[in-house]
Design a protein around this motif. Sequence first.
Motif, PDB file in Angstrom:
ATOM      1  N   LEU A 107      11.963  -5.272 -12.029  1.00  0.00           N
ATOM      2  CA  LEU A 107      11.187  -4.955 -13.828  1.00  0.00           C
ATOM      3  C   LEU A 107      10.084  -5.907 -14.177  1.00  0.00           C
ATOM      4  O   LEU A 107      10.494  -7.805 -13.571  1.00  0.00           O
ATOM      5  N   SER A 108       9.333  -6.005 -14.258  1.00  0.00           N
ATOM      6  CA  SER A 108       7.576  -6.728 -14.402  1.00  0.00           C
ATOM      7  C   SER A 108       7.419  -6.387 -15.969  1.00  0.00           C
ATOM      8  O   SER A 108       6.281  -5.662 -14.788  1.00  0.00           O
ATOM      9  N   PRO A 109       7.325  -5.914 -17.029  1.00  0.00           N
ATOM     10  CA  PRO A 109       6.620  -5.104 -17.797  1.00  0.00           C
ATOM     11  C   PRO A 109       5.469  -6.192 -17.323  1.00  0.00           C
ATOM     12  O   PRO A 109       4.198  -5.375 -17.542  1.00  0.00           O
ATOM     13  N   ILE A 110       4.936  -7.612 -17.578  1.00  0.00           N
ATOM     14  CA  ILE A 110       3.764  -7.752 -17.623  1.00  0.00           C
ATOM     15  C   ILE A 110       2.788  -7.150 -16.282  1.00  0.00           C
ATOM     16  O   ILE A 110       1.331  -7.340 -16.853  1.00  0.00           O
ATOM     17  N   ASP A 111       3.313  -6.939 -15.590  1.00  0.00           N
ATOM     18  CA  ASP A 111       2.415  -6.123 -14.094  1.00  0.00           C
ATOM     19  C   ASP A 111       2.886  -4.730 -14.123  1.00  0.00           C
ATOM     20  O   ASP A 111       2.467  -4.167 -13.319  1.00  0.00           O
ATOM     21  N   GLY A 112       3.093  -3.958 -15.480  1.00  0.00           N
ATOM     22  CA  GLY A 112       3.246  -2.871 -16.181  1.00  0.00           C
ATOM     23  C   GLY A 112       4.828  -1.922 -14.784  1.00  0.00           C
ATOM     24  O   GLY A 112       4.751  -1.329 -14.579  1.00  0.00           O
ATOM     25  N   ILE A 113       5.551  -2.643 -14.687  1.00  0.00           N
ATOM     26  CA  ILE A 113       6.622  -1.951 -13.638  1.00  0.00           C
ATOM     27  C   ILE A 113       7.730  -2.091 -14.664  1.00  0.00           C
ATOM     28  O   ILE A 113       8.562  -2.818 -14.573  1.00  0.00           O
ATOM     29  N   GLU A 173      10.681   3.550 -15.116  1.00  0.00           N
ATOM     30  CA  GLU A 173      10.479   4.818 -14.234  1.00  0.00           C
ATOM     31  C   GLU A 173       9.333   4.121 -12.588  1.00  0.00           C
ATOM     32  O   GLU A 173      10.001   5.082 -11.674  1.00  0.00           O
ATOM     33  N   THR A 174       9.093   3.262 -13.087  1.00  0.00           N
ATOM     34  CA  THR A 174       8.683   2.741 -11.462  1.00  0.00           C
ATOM     35  C   THR A 174       9.653   2.658 -10.206  1.00  0.00           C
ATOM     36  O   THR A 174       9.506   2.859  -9.675  1.00  0.00           O
ATOM     37  N   ARG A 222      24.583   3.741   1.931  1.00  0.00           N
ATOM     38  CA  ARG A 222      23.600   4.427   1.751  1.00  0.00           C
ATOM     39  C   ARG A 222      22.586   3.563   0.395  1.00  0.00           C
ATOM     40  O   ARG A 222      23.400   2.611   0.286  1.00  0.00           O
ATOM     41  N   TYR A 223      21.910   3.728   0.630  1.00  0.00           N
ATOM     42  CA  TYR A 223      20.754   2.484   0.232  1.00  0.00           C
ATOM     43  C   TYR A 223      19.799   3.194  -0.851  1.00  0.00           C
ATOM     44  O   TYR A 223      19.957   4.074  -1.112  1.00  0.00           O
ATOM     45  N   PHE A 224      19.294   2.315  -1.387  1.00  0.00           N
ATOM     46  CA  PHE A 224      18.169   2.762  -3.026  1.00  0.00           C
ATOM     47  C   PHE A 224      17.403   1.530  -3.598  1.00  0.00           C
ATOM     48  O   PHE A 224      17.738   0.797  -3.052  1.00  0.00           O
ATOM     49  N   VAL A 225      16.214   2.126  -3.105  1.00  0.00           N
ATOM     50  CA  VAL A 225      15.268   0.792  -2.856  1.00  0.00           C
ATOM     51  C   VAL A 225      14.359   1.501  -4.195  1.00  0.00           C
ATOM     52  O   VAL A 225      13.454   2.113  -4.442  1.00  0.00           O
ATOM     53  N   LEU A 226      14.450  -0.369  -4.765  1.00  0.00           N
ATOM     54  CA  LEU A 226      13.445   0.120  -6.089  1.00  0.00           C
ATOM     55  C   LEU A 226      11.685   0.089  -5.698  1.00  0.00           C
ATOM     56  O   LEU A 226      10.970   0.476  -6.599  1.00  0.00           O
ATOM     57  N   LEU A 254       0.808  -1.156   0.100  1.00  0.00           N
ATOM     58  CA  LEU A 254      -0.037  -0.036   0.079  1.00  0.00           C
ATOM     59  C   LEU A 254       1.496   1.101   0.300  1.00  0.00           C
ATOM     60  O   LEU A 254       0.467   2.272  -1.010  1.00  0.00           O
ATOM     61  N   LEU A 255       1.792   1.354   0.997  1.00  0.00           N
ATOM     62  CA  LEU A 255       2.982   2.643   0.676  1.00  0.00           C
ATOM     63  C   LEU A 255       3.855   2.810  -0.078  1.00  0.00           C
ATOM     64  O   LEU A 255       4.127   3.759  -0.634  1.00  0.00           O
ATOM     65  N   GLU A 256       4.365   1.597  -1.182  1.00  0.00           N
ATOM     66  CA  GLU A 256       4.769   1.152  -1.502  1.00  0.00           C
ATOM     67  C   GLU A 256       4.866   2.034  -3.269  1.00  0.00           C
ATOM     68  O   GLU A 256       4.966   2.660  -3.646  1.00  0.00           O
TER      69      GLU A 256
END
Lengths: 203, 203
Positions: free
Chosen positions: B111-117, B120-121, B103-107, A32-34
């Motif tokens: 990648l999951s084109p089928i779920d529209g991810i 950019e997402t 430090r971090y970077f949270v995706l 929900l949050l992400e």
Amino acid sequence: MAFTPATEKLIQALQALPGVGVRSAQRMALQLLEREPETGQRLSSALSDALTLVHKCPQCRTLTEDDLCGVCANPDRDASVICVVASDVDRAGIEMSAAFQGRYFVLHGVLSPIDGIGPETLGLVELVELARSGEVSEIMLALDDRLESEATVHFIKEQFKESGLTVTRVPFHQMKSGALDQADSRVIEQALTQKQTLGFEHD
Amino acid sequence: MAFTPATEKLIQALQALPGVGVRSAQRMALQLLEREPETGQRLSSALSDALTLVHKCPQCRTLTEDDLCGVCANPDRDASVICVVASDVDRAGIEMSAAFQGRYFVLHGVLSPIDGIGPETLGLVELVELARSGEVSEIMLALDDRLESEATVHFIKEQFKESGLTVTRVPFHQMKSGALDQADSRVIEQALTQKQTLGFEHD
């Protein structure tokens, strides 16, 4: 702490839902949050709307948004038979079968001392009062045959020992309470025709 | 309709949660309305609080209630390494191990084109920008080895082909992304020491 305070609080609140453990609650909260704040907003307002609008019918405890539920408000329904069910889902199932013309009383549970569910929680005082209204001649129990349901049947039967009312039981042994909306309407209809009168042992 | 309109709306909203089908949603809705309105109120306000307070850190996309997340705001953290994770749960797991000082970077996904991810997402444009800031010399990928994660690793690696940055990968093959908070801290610590540099094929 692994998550922000508001996230932790959300995870805890989700865990209070039936069947949701800590891992599922985390997955739900983060999804929900992400990625789905709109889903969260929709759930938040659906919850607060339902909690404001939906209440128990003061007569039969069916969940309703009106003063009286549709069945209690309908003068064409047979007021002489009250069908007692464990849950609103079961009431819905019997109602969808269109095989019953009487009224309902919804317990919203069965007796379970270990979970703190006693006769008051199930509204049994209200049931006895309703049955005393004069129009009622039959209490029809539509409960399954789990241990707690059997104890509930026995307890309710005892309440009507000296009442002169007939107490009957519908053979819903094959069906689980809380799932009657999944049952075939014809199966429900047939079970209703096979109801049996429960006898009282007189001391 | 089997339930009141507001109840039906609540059932639908609950079904949007991951892993919740129509039966569970019904059970949840009825339990809240029949017996636990306080649980429902608590969930409704926890949801709206979290959705108002929690947002993604503008620098690393960690869920935070502050302007910058605790790690980005901490000048003692090593700004030369960015650990890329699929989910806030994984960031929490690595952070709890106390074995990583960068430090971090949270995706928030892979990648999951089928779920529209798509890229950019996942904020990959922001990741490339962050890496260009000058202080960064290493992008450390902490993703599992599912198909989508492998594709994501490949895609991110390609973004840094000409950058002069080192791209490394932590061997989290045994651990599933989205579950690193369940991993033993020593296992995480050991995996971090076994990171491998990913080579670029030069055409």
